[in-house]
Enzyme design. Sequence first.
Site, PDB file in Angstrom:
ATOM      1  CG  HIS A   1      63.641 -23.164  56.090  1.00 31.66           C
ATOM      2  ND1 HIS A   1      63.295 -21.991  56.725  1.00 31.66           N
ATOM      3  CD2 HIS A   1      64.961 -23.358  56.350  1.00 31.66           C
ATOM      4  CE1 HIS A   1      64.369 -21.499  57.332  1.00 31.66           C
ATOM      5  NE2 HIS A   1      65.376 -22.298  57.122  1.00 31.66           N
TER       6      HIS A   1
ATOM      7  CG  ASP B   1      69.498 -28.301  56.889  1.00 27.40           C
ATOM      8  OD1 ASP B   1      70.326 -27.504  57.333  1.00 27.40           O
ATOM      9  OD2 ASP B   1      68.313 -28.315  57.219  1.00 27.40           O
TER      10      ASP B   1
END
Length: 492
Positions: free
Chosen positions: A337, A393
């Site tokens: 991320h 996700d």
Amino acid sequence: MGKPVPATSDTSNTLSVRDNRTGKTYEIPIEDNSIPATAFKDIKAPAAKDERPENETDKGLRIQDRGFLNTAVMRSQITYIDGEAGVLRYRGYPIEELAVHSSHLETAYLLIYGSLPTASQFRIFQDEVMHHSIVHADAEQFFRSFRYDAHPMAILTSAFAYLGSYYSEANPSLQGQTLFTKGTKESLAVMDKQIYRLIGKATTLAAMAYRVRQGREFVIPPTGLSYTGSFLYQMDHLGQEDYRPHPVLEKALDVLFLLHADHELNASATTVLQTGSSLVDPYSAIAAGCASLYGPLHGGANEAVIRMLISIGKPENVPAFIEAVKRREKVLSGFGHRVYKTSDPRSFIVRKTADEVFKVTGKDELLETAMALHEAAMKDEYFIKRKLAPNVDFCGLIYRAMGFPLDFFPVLFAVPRVVGWLAHWRQMMLQPGGVKIWRPRQIYVGSGKRAYVPVAERVAAEGPKMSPSPIEHSGISKRTMLASFRGAKAKM
């Protein structure tokens, strides 16, 4: 600011910068552990011999930050993230507590207005949002104008922009540029009404995008259901009497909406603010954010994760996939991320929510593959060194288990993120000092001044990036190019 200061000045909370070109020292103030970029404009020097005039050395230093890696563009009170510690807080409240005790709409109130609502405040807010979920009947024609296979994010992005055409009272171009920045009672009322409309209609527009793909008639938002319950109803109701979505799915979607409501100045929120800084209407700004979210590096990541898992197939194929990733032959989605360098705090809530959904729907067949990939990556030194921890996700597995098509995943991200976009937009409209249009600088590295060359004297530039690509034509285009007609180009 940033100019040379006498040696007796207090420099305890400043950054000392010595310009070795001139020998001058500058004291730049530090506030909230940040320095003003404009202070560097005062650090000027004569241009060096043979230096390009395009460097504008005598006009002061510029700050180069490709991709906004360390540039703060707002003073915000909304969301706090500590990527190293894996912390996410909305207005000071840990996301873990809100996911357990709050709801998406209550959290929306918190993000937009700054505090958790009282019972009466929340009742007003919820009633207004749900009341404004209905769209004009003409919207049906708009949605029917799309091809049957149009991507739902393309439809939703267009729909937000289309929505603004109905509300002239929300357009500063028509009502005056201080429409949302005055901060008066009347101005705030106009702003709130657009917030109700955008949050309320987000689920309706998304459901219409879903149903047009299914070839179904549209459904008027029901009364008496929750925000996510109404959303599921609008997507799935086919005339059954007393239809109600399953409570576990309704709650799971609400939790995921809450988790996705805001994430500080990510790409789409920044796009909303960049667009909104021109004082455009909020519908256009939200449409711009939706377009930004569409990309595979942002909101499209959920979809990319599932496509990756489908390509891997069974758990026994994970080791080979991992090696292919390390050889840079494959792309690993769902790990790593831009902000979080340890673990995404939302991922633990997603895991718990997934367990609850799977009890109702049954486990997704890709779950074992996802877990095998997770375990392998967390033990591999290659991923450990690069701090590629699993991120949120993987909630795509929940959406898949709930029966949503892959290309609808970004829509399920966009609908709740409308809340965060509006919170940041509202904050910018009401910030002290008003709104300044965002106009970043550039470092010009192109050609210096050149004289125009007549076409007969030009030499073709070499390289694939230096000329347009030829396109192979077929079908009617090819036949037309071979045909004879007045004005047709001579055939070689």
